[in-house]
Design a protein around this motif. Structure first.
Motif, PDB file in Angstrom:
ATOM      1  N   ARG A  99       0.805  -1.229   0.000  1.00  0.00           N
ATOM      2  CA  ARG A  99       0.000   0.000   0.000  1.00  0.00           C
ATOM      3  C   ARG A  99       0.836   1.276   0.000  1.00  0.00           C
ATOM      4  O   ARG A  99       0.274   2.379  -0.056  1.00  0.00           O
ATOM      5  N   VAL A 100       2.154   1.151   0.066  1.00  0.00           N
ATOM      6  CA  VAL A 100       3.025   2.331  -0.010  1.00  0.00           C
ATOM      7  C   VAL A 100       2.776   3.027  -1.351  1.00  0.00           C
ATOM      8  O   VAL A 100       2.724   2.391  -2.397  1.00  0.00           O
ATOM      9  N   GLY A 101       2.570   4.338  -1.282  1.00  0.00           N
ATOM     10  CA  GLY A 101       2.325   5.128  -2.486  1.00  0.00           C
ATOM     11  C   GLY A 101       0.884   5.171  -2.947  1.00  0.00           C
ATOM     12  O   GLY A 101       0.559   5.872  -3.896  1.00  0.00           O
ATOM     13  N   PRO A 108      -5.081   9.705   6.280  1.00  0.00           N
ATOM     14  CA  PRO A 108      -5.193  11.022   5.650  1.00  0.00           C
ATOM     15  C   PRO A 108      -4.062  11.372   4.680  1.00  0.00           C
ATOM     16  O   PRO A 108      -4.090  12.420   4.073  1.00  0.00           O
ATOM     17  N   TRP A 109      -3.068  10.527   4.535  1.00  0.00           N
ATOM     18  CA  TRP A 109      -1.990  10.750   3.574  1.00  0.00           C
ATOM     19  C   TRP A 109      -1.447   9.403   3.137  1.00  0.00           C
ATOM     20  O   TRP A 109      -1.736   8.372   3.733  1.00  0.00           O
ATOM     21  N   SER A 110      -0.645   9.418   2.081  1.00  0.00           N
ATOM     22  CA  SER A 110       0.036   8.192   1.668  1.00  0.00           C
ATOM     23  C   SER A 110       1.541   8.432   1.732  1.00  0.00           C
ATOM     24  O   SER A 110       2.015   9.551   1.532  1.00  0.00           O
ATOM     25  N   GLU A 111       2.252   7.385   2.037  1.00  0.00           N
ATOM     26  CA  GLU A 111       3.705   7.446   2.144  1.00  0.00           C
ATOM     27  C   GLU A 111       4.326   6.983   0.832  1.00  0.00           C
ATOM     28  O   GLU A 111       3.799   6.086   0.172  1.00  0.00           O
TER      29      GLU A 111
END
Length: 169
Positions: A99-101, A108-111
């Motif tokens: 699920r990264v990106g 509330p955000w993606s890494e």
């Protein structure tokens, strides 16, 4: 099944399951990560987090997705059903890395990369978090239905067996 908590190691599939369960039952989802974490990557105070959680558990129906062990006793005292994802560590690590990106509705955000501290937290989950969860589940009210999944397939099979919610047909 009206007041549900979904817990387990990050990357196990809790949020995917929660979405499927909500779609099948019509129960509203509350993601603890969306409450705790703010879009600017800060967090609520613990007091504000508990206040928001108190408001949710006072409602007649809900799915609460997430661990936050300091609030697990509160949620266990209000729920009727617990889904515990007790999956192998390598599955959880792979799930978190996949699920990264990606934009997610439960965060509330993606890494762009896997945070090393978060990765270590996942690695430590079986020895640090799971024993606490196991103890709390063993001590929870007799009226709480605890369902443990050892694979995502078990979780998917459970969803398949549920009847569709009457207002969603």
């Amino acid at each position: 099944m009206k007041k549900v908590i979904v817990i387990g190691c990050p990357g196990a599939g809790k949020s995917t399951f929660s979405r499927k369960l909500s779609a099948k039952t019509g129960l509203p989802i509350h993601y603890l990560d969306m409450i705790w974490h703010l879009p600017d990557k800060t967090t609520l105070s613990r007091d504000e987090f508990i206040k928001r959680l108190d408001e949710i558990v006072a409602q007649p129906e809900w799915i609460i997705d997430g661990n936050y062990l300091h609030t697990l006793p509160l949620r266990l005292n209000h729920c009727d059903t617990v889904f515990y994802f007790d999956l192998p560590l390598h599955i959880c690590l792979a799930g978190a890395e996949e699920r990264v990106g990606r934009k997610r509705e439960d965060m509330p955000w993606s890494e762009d990369t896997m945070d090393p501290e978060f990765r270590q937290w996942i690695i430590d989950f079986p020895t640090q978090q799971a024993p606490v969860i196991d103890r709390l589940l063993n001590d929870c009210n007799a009226g709480v239905n605890v369902i443990v999944f050892h694979s995502r397939e078990e979780a998917d099979n459970f969803i398949e067996m549920l009847p569709d919610h009457p207002t969603l047909r």
